[in-house]
Design a protein around this motif. Sequence first.
Motif, PDB file in Angstrom:
ATOM      1  N   PRO A   1     -16.330   7.821  -5.805  1.00  0.00           N
ATOM      2  CA  PRO A   1     -15.809   7.224  -7.039  1.00  0.00           C
ATOM      3  C   PRO A   1     -14.697   6.208  -6.778  1.00  0.00           C
ATOM      4  O   PRO A   1     -14.619   5.191  -7.481  1.00  0.00           O
ATOM      5  N   ALA A   2     -13.837   6.483  -5.790  1.00  0.00           N
ATOM      6  CA  ALA A   2     -12.740   5.555  -5.505  1.00  0.00           C
ATOM      7  C   ALA A   2     -13.265   4.169  -5.142  1.00  0.00           C
ATOM      8  O   ALA A   2     -12.730   3.152  -5.589  1.00  0.00           O
ATOM      9  N   ILE A   3     -14.327   4.122  -4.359  1.00  0.00           N
ATOM     10  CA  ILE A   3     -14.877   2.829  -3.942  1.00  0.00           C
ATOM     11  C   ILE A   3     -15.714   2.203  -5.057  1.00  0.00           C
ATOM     12  O   ILE A   3     -15.488   1.049  -5.457  1.00  0.00           O
ATOM     13  N   CYS A   4     -16.677   2.955  -5.576  1.00  0.00           N
ATOM     14  CA  CYS A   4     -17.636   2.391  -6.533  1.00  0.00           C
ATOM     15  C   CYS A   4     -16.990   2.033  -7.871  1.00  0.00           C
ATOM     16  O   CYS A   4     -17.243   0.951  -8.430  1.00  0.00           O
ATOM     17  N   GLU A   5     -16.162   2.923  -8.401  1.00  0.00           N
ATOM     18  CA  GLU A   5     -15.529   2.641  -9.693  1.00  0.00           C
ATOM     19  C   GLU A   5     -14.526   1.503  -9.577  1.00  0.00           C
ATOM     20  O   GLU A   5     -14.382   0.706 -10.515  1.00  0.00           O
ATOM     21  N   GLU A   6     -13.837   1.399  -8.454  1.00  0.00           N
ATOM     22  CA  GLU A   6     -12.866   0.304  -8.306  1.00  0.00           C
ATOM     23  C   GLU A   6     -13.559  -1.045  -8.174  1.00  0.00           C
ATOM     24  O   GLU A   6     -13.064  -2.049  -8.682  1.00  0.00           O
ATOM     25  N   ILE A   7     -14.693  -1.091  -7.489  1.00  0.00           N
ATOM     26  CA  ILE A   7     -15.437  -2.354  -7.412  1.00  0.00           C
ATOM     27  C   ILE A   7     -15.826  -2.818  -8.809  1.00  0.00           C
ATOM     28  O   ILE A   7     -15.704  -4.009  -9.147  1.00  0.00           O
ATOM     29  N   LEU A   8     -16.292  -1.882  -9.643  1.00  0.00           N
ATOM     30  CA  LEU A   8     -16.684  -2.243 -11.003  1.00  0.00           C
ATOM     31  C   LEU A   8     -15.490  -2.586 -11.877  1.00  0.00           C
ATOM     32  O   LEU A   8     -15.440  -3.674 -12.474  1.00  0.00           O
TER      33      LEU A   8
ATOM     34  N   LEU B   1      -7.375   3.161  -2.430  1.00  0.00           N
ATOM     35  CA  LEU B   1      -6.622   4.211  -1.753  1.00  0.00           C
ATOM     36  C   LEU B   1      -5.948   5.149  -2.749  1.00  0.00           C
ATOM     37  O   LEU B   1      -6.026   6.380  -2.615  1.00  0.00           O
ATOM     38  N   VAL B   2      -5.287   4.597  -3.773  1.00  0.00           N
ATOM     39  CA  VAL B   2      -4.594   5.419  -4.768  1.00  0.00           C
ATOM     40  C   VAL B   2      -5.599   6.247  -5.562  1.00  0.00           C
ATOM     41  O   VAL B   2      -5.360   7.422  -5.854  1.00  0.00           O
ATOM     42  N   HIS B   3      -6.731   5.652  -5.911  1.00  0.00           N
ATOM     43  CA  HIS B   3      -7.786   6.384  -6.620  1.00  0.00           C
ATOM     44  C   HIS B   3      -8.276   7.554  -5.768  1.00  0.00           C
ATOM     45  O   HIS B   3      -8.452   8.680  -6.260  1.00  0.00           O
TER      46      HIS B   3
ATOM     47  N   TYR C   1      -2.614  -2.720 -12.237  1.00  0.00           N
ATOM     48  CA  TYR C   1      -1.388  -3.428 -11.877  1.00  0.00           C
ATOM     49  C   TYR C   1      -1.289  -3.631 -10.372  1.00  0.00           C
ATOM     50  O   TYR C   1      -0.980  -4.735  -9.898  1.00  0.00           O
ATOM     51  N   ILE C   2      -1.529  -2.560  -9.585  1.00  0.00           N
ATOM     52  CA  ILE C   2      -1.372  -2.711  -8.137  1.00  0.00           C
ATOM     53  C   ILE C   2      -2.459  -3.623  -7.554  1.00  0.00           C
ATOM     54  O   ILE C   2      -2.232  -4.284  -6.536  1.00  0.00           O
ATOM     55  N   THR C   3      -3.615  -3.692  -8.214  1.00  0.00           N
ATOM     56  CA  THR C   3      -4.649  -4.636  -7.771  1.00  0.00           C
ATOM     57  C   THR C   3      -4.183  -6.067  -7.987  1.00  0.00           C
ATOM     58  O   THR C   3      -4.279  -6.922  -7.092  1.00  0.00           O
ATOM     59  N   TRP C   4      -3.665  -6.351  -9.170  1.00  0.00           N
ATOM     60  CA  TRP C   4      -3.173  -7.699  -9.471  1.00  0.00           C
ATOM     61  C   TRP C   4      -1.953  -8.042  -8.625  1.00  0.00           C
ATOM     62  O   TRP C   4      -1.868  -9.144  -8.063  1.00  0.00           O
TER      63      TRP C   4
ATOM     64  N   VAL D   1       0.840  -1.200   0.000  1.00  0.00           N
ATOM     65  CA  VAL D   1       0.000   0.000   0.000  1.00  0.00           C
ATOM     66  C   VAL D   1       0.872   1.246   0.000  1.00  0.00           C
ATOM     67  O   VAL D   1       0.647   2.196  -0.761  1.00  0.00           O
ATOM     68  N   ALA D   2       1.905   1.249   0.862  1.00  0.00           N
ATOM     69  CA  ALA D   2       2.808   2.410   0.940  1.00  0.00           C
ATOM     70  C   ALA D   2       3.549   2.608  -0.375  1.00  0.00           C
ATOM     71  O   ALA D   2       3.693   3.743  -0.857  1.00  0.00           O
TER      72      ALA D   2
END
Length: 337
Positions: A192-199, A260-262, A247-250, A130-131
């Motif tokens: 948006p950070a939460i909702c868009e990342e879930i999608l 967090l980054v979003h 990339y950071i998700t994978w 994360v850091a």
Amino acid sequence: MSEPQPEQPPALFDPWTGAPIPLDGRLERAQFPPWLTAVLVLFFALVLFQVVIAPIATFGLLLATGVSMDPDELIDVLASLATERTRLMLVANTIGQVFALAIPTMFIARLHSGHVASFLRVRLPDLKIVALAAVGLIGFFPVVQWLGELNASLPFPEFVRDFEKMMLEPIEKLLGEPGAFGFNILTIAVTPAICEEILFRGYVQRQAERSMGVVWGIAFTGLVFGMYHLQPTKVVPLAALGVFLGYITWRSGSLVPAILVHFLNNGIAVVIGTYAANKPDLSLEDLENLNIPWYIILLGAAIFCVTIYLMNAYARAGMQAVAADHAGKQEGLSHEG
């Protein structure tokens, strides 16, 4: 004679837990191609958001504020949404993101696997990754700004630029309102950070990876993320950010670093935009067209590359440790048997 064992459903292997994610949902039993469900869900989410949920939320909020249903008055009110009722418009947009992007995506994920959280990669990540992701974003900023300059320099029709400017004006107005900072952070950065990342990184990327492999799955998701925002002059930097988030998700095996980054990306934009909106000699357009010195771009690219290298090395070591632990447990079970 031993009884035949029930057939196990297909599964995705999770290298971060060493455990399979069963694909036991209806869409998997119907054998829908993953790429097809990714495209259909994207289309469904966009239509549901833009055509159904957000408009209904807008009308509901207008009625709650005492607006008359008289057609002439209603038309005048709708025409003034962007200039006089910007907060209401953003609240409706927030409701749309929650009920058109996040919640339907989680429901559809359940049609693939009973382990919804694992399927969407919703788990606590390693804090070191994360850091590193946050530091990588700092290095990525000047690179994204440079990509934005290149994108904006392309010969777009004037009506495209006018449309984007019209979309930006109500946000710029709201950023300059006294006492609106917390509201702006919630509606422009957190939701948006939460909702868009879930999608996008949760569902679409998972399905794209299954059909196209990791590299092309991340690239596809990043591209559609850039196009989803309906800003042609910003598609390239938004797509680049989408690829980084993918990339950071994978690499982390978790959706949390991307969220967090979003959030940091949008939150920093809100902070800078608020500062610009309160300076009479500055505007958001000026900031977007700001020329970054070449040495800052190179420094940012260097920081970004180093953090990616460290993230790669650290993630591989973590997955090897999980694999070794899993193998040890399996060996222990075999000895007990």
